[in-house]
Scaffold this motif. Sequence first.
Motif, mmCIF file in Angstrom:
data_model
loop_
_atom_site.group_PDB
_atom_site.id
_atom_site.type_symbol
_atom_site.label_atom_id
_atom_site.label_comp_id
_atom_site.label_asym_id
_atom_site.label_seq_id
_atom_site.Cartn_x
_atom_site.Cartn_y
_atom_site.Cartn_z
ATOM 1 N N LEU A 200 0.838 -1.186 0.000
ATOM 2 C CA LEU A 200 0.000 0.000 0.000
ATOM 3 C C LEU A 200 0.879 1.244 0.000
ATOM 4 O O LEU A 200 1.687 1.445 0.920
ATOM 5 N N LEU A 201 0.759 2.054 -1.025
ATOM 6 C CA LEU A 201 1.482 3.319 -1.133
ATOM 7 C C LEU A 201 0.522 4.412 -0.700
ATOM 8 O O LEU A 201 -0.443 4.722 -1.409
ATOM 9 N N LEU A 202 0.778 4.989 0.472
ATOM 10 C CA LEU A 202 -0.185 5.870 1.112
ATOM 11 C C LEU A 202 0.358 7.296 1.153
ATOM 12 O O LEU A 202 1.380 7.570 1.798
ATOM 13 N N GLY A 203 -0.345 8.198 0.463
ATOM 14 C CA GLY A 203 0.144 9.563 0.354
ATOM 15 C C GLY A 203 1.483 9.589 -0.353
ATOM 16 O O GLY A 203 1.777 8.726 -1.187
ATOM 17 N N ASP A 204 2.317 10.555 -0.003
ATOM 18 C CA ASP A 204 3.632 10.653 -0.647
ATOM 19 C C ASP A 204 4.781 10.252 0.266
ATOM 20 O O ASP A 204 5.944 10.350 -0.115
ATOM 21 N N GLN A 205 4.449 9.730 1.477
ATOM 22 C CA GLN A 205 5.532 9.451 2.429
ATOM 23 C C GLN A 205 5.483 8.061 3.063
ATOM 24 O O GLN A 205 6.476 7.638 3.661
ATOM 25 N N TRP A 206 4.383 7.339 2.957
ATOM 26 C CA TRP A 206 4.236 6.089 3.689
ATOM 27 C C TRP A 206 3.971 4.900 2.775
ATOM 28 O O TRP A 206 3.421 5.046 1.675
ATOM 29 N N GLN A 207 4.336 3.714 3.263
ATOM 30 C CA GLN A 207 3.962 2.456 2.630
ATOM 31 C C GLN A 207 3.646 1.442 3.730
ATOM 32 O O GLN A 207 4.229 1.476 4.814
ATOM 33 N N VAL A 208 2.714 0.553 3.437
ATOM 34 C CA VAL A 208 2.366 -0.548 4.327
ATOM 35 C C VAL A 208 2.611 -1.840 3.567
ATOM 36 O O VAL A 208 2.157 -1.986 2.421
ATOM 37 N N LEU A 209 3.331 -2.773 4.187
ATOM 38 C CA LEU A 209 3.631 -4.061 3.565
ATOM 39 C C LEU A 209 2.981 -5.161 4.388
ATOM 40 O O LEU A 209 3.277 -5.306 5.581
ATOM 41 N N LEU A 210 2.087 -5.920 3.770
ATOM 42 C CA LEU A 210 1.338 -6.966 4.454
ATOM 43 C C LEU A 210 1.933 -8.327 4.113
ATOM 44 O O LEU A 210 1.987 -8.709 2.938
ATOM 45 N N LEU A 211 2.355 -9.050 5.147
ATOM 46 C CA LEU A 211 3.067 -10.312 4.973
ATOM 47 C C LEU A 211 2.202 -11.503 5.358
ATOM 48 O O LEU A 211 1.400 -11.431 6.291
ATOM 49 N N ASP A 212 2.407 -12.594 4.662
ATOM 50 C CA ASP A 212 1.708 -13.853 4.937
ATOM 51 C C ASP A 212 2.614 -14.726 5.793
ATOM 52 O O ASP A 212 3.616 -15.251 5.319
ATOM 53 N N SER A 213 2.266 -14.908 7.069
ATOM 54 C CA SER A 213 3.086 -15.717 7.983
ATOM 55 C C SER A 213 2.454 -17.075 8.267
ATOM 56 O O SER A 213 2.919 -17.803 9.151
ATOM 57 N N GLN A 214 1.425 -17.431 7.525
ATOM 58 C CA GLN A 214 0.737 -18.704 7.781
ATOM 59 C C GLN A 214 1.586 -19.899 7.358
ATOM 60 O O GLN A 214 2.218 -19.887 6.296
ATOM 61 N N VAL A 215 1.618 -20.931 8.189
ATOM 62 C CA VAL A 215 2.164 -22.240 7.833
ATOM 63 C C VAL A 215 0.986 -23.199 7.867
ATOM 64 O O VAL A 215 0.384 -23.407 8.925
ATOM 65 N N PHE A 216 0.640 -23.768 6.734
ATOM 66 C CA PHE A 216 -0.603 -24.527 6.640
ATOM 67 C C PHE A 216 -0.652 -25.676 7.648
ATOM 68 O O PHE A 216 0.290 -26.462 7.767
ATOM 69 N N GLY A 217 -1.754 -25.739 8.376
ATOM 70 C CA GLY A 217 -2.025 -26.870 9.253
ATOM 71 C C GLY A 217 -1.446 -26.777 10.652
ATOM 72 O O GLY A 217 -1.666 -27.679 11.456
ATOM 73 N N VAL A 218 -0.703 -25.692 10.943
ATOM 74 C CA VAL A 218 -0.128 -25.545 12.290
ATOM 75 C C VAL A 218 -0.401 -24.133 12.802
ATOM 76 O O VAL A 218 -0.593 -23.211 12.009
ATOM 77 N N PRO A 219 -0.416 -23.944 14.122
ATOM 78 C CA PRO A 219 -0.736 -22.617 14.650
ATOM 79 C C PRO A 219 0.421 -21.621 14.612
ATOM 80 O O PRO A 219 0.193 -20.421 14.620
ATOM 81 N N HIS A 220 1.673 -22.103 14.616
ATOM 82 C CA HIS A 220 2.789 -21.154 14.617
ATOM 83 C C HIS A 220 2.968 -20.548 13.238
ATOM 84 O O HIS A 220 2.395 -21.004 12.253
ATOM 85 N N GLY A 221 3.781 -19.496 13.171
ATOM 86 C CA GLY A 221 3.988 -18.801 11.914
ATOM 87 C C GLY A 221 5.420 -18.856 11.441
ATOM 88 O O GLY A 221 6.347 -19.129 12.217
ATOM 89 N N GLU A 222 5.600 -18.604 10.157
ATOM 90 C CA GLU A 222 6.932 -18.500 9.566
ATOM 91 C C GLU A 222 6.805 -17.695 8.273
ATOM 92 O O GLU A 222 5.819 -17.824 7.540
ATOM 93 N N LEU A 223 7.783 -16.856 8.019
ATOM 94 C CA LEU A 223 7.816 -16.112 6.763
ATOM 95 C C LEU A 223 8.654 -16.885 5.761
ATOM 96 O O LEU A 223 9.823 -17.178 6.023
#
Length: 277
Positions: free
Chosen positions: A118-141
Amino acid sequence: MENSFSLSTAAGSVIRLLQITDPHLFGDTNAELLGVNTFASFCQVLTEIKQRDFAYDLVLATGDLVQDGSEQGYLHFCQLVKQLDKTCFWIPGNHDLQPKMLALLNQAYGNIHPAKHLLLGDQWQVLLLDSQVFGVPHGELSKYQLDWLQQTLTEYPNRYALIVLHHHLLSTNSAWLDQHNLRNSQHLADVLAPFKQVKGILYGHIHQQVDSQWQGYPVMATPSTCIQFKPDCNQFTLDTLQPGWRELTLHPNGQISSQVYRIQQAQFLPNMQEEGY
């Protein structure tokens, strides 16, 4: 990686974000999670958000949108979040079923948008990451996610950055919950280290509020819109705190200010005898 999204604002404007997380909706609107009707609690959160005067620009939904993996659960989310009347961006949590989630939410259903940069205005960005590991509750990138993060931060060095994921980085001092954290958080830290424009990290997953520091970065976790987990408890323990959300303001000087709010006009109490879910 999904396409990017741009929001135009007047030069030097603040950017305001609304975070909702962990609704755990079911296909059946009468279904309960640990004694709480998650459809009703989500509706109440949205009702009280709309009563406030926080003029947010967009919505971040940070995972565990659905508990039972049902198509109808995702449709409930899409239909309910429409009432916020702002574009909503999302990431998966450990309970989400990505095939159905992707099929429904990638269609830009209503005000739902699949973009992860997400490029927001002229100064900010938001980066959304997927940390899901299928079938388990913990996360990993995955390597793919980390490479995309590095590449995108490199490409936009003059924009302040907010990093968003589902799984938590800081310990909650609860052994049962901390085993479900982001397992390769050091890899994330290594990728972020060269980029001084990263100004904050935002997540959900732990069903509790956190405003602290990790590796020198401000980190924020936000209450669920349904049940809450009590911190500092090695055994599974629910909390009687009420569902909530977070409002964030991204300032032109790179600072992030935010505040968590909880519902005031209703009460949702879980079954405190439950020992897990």
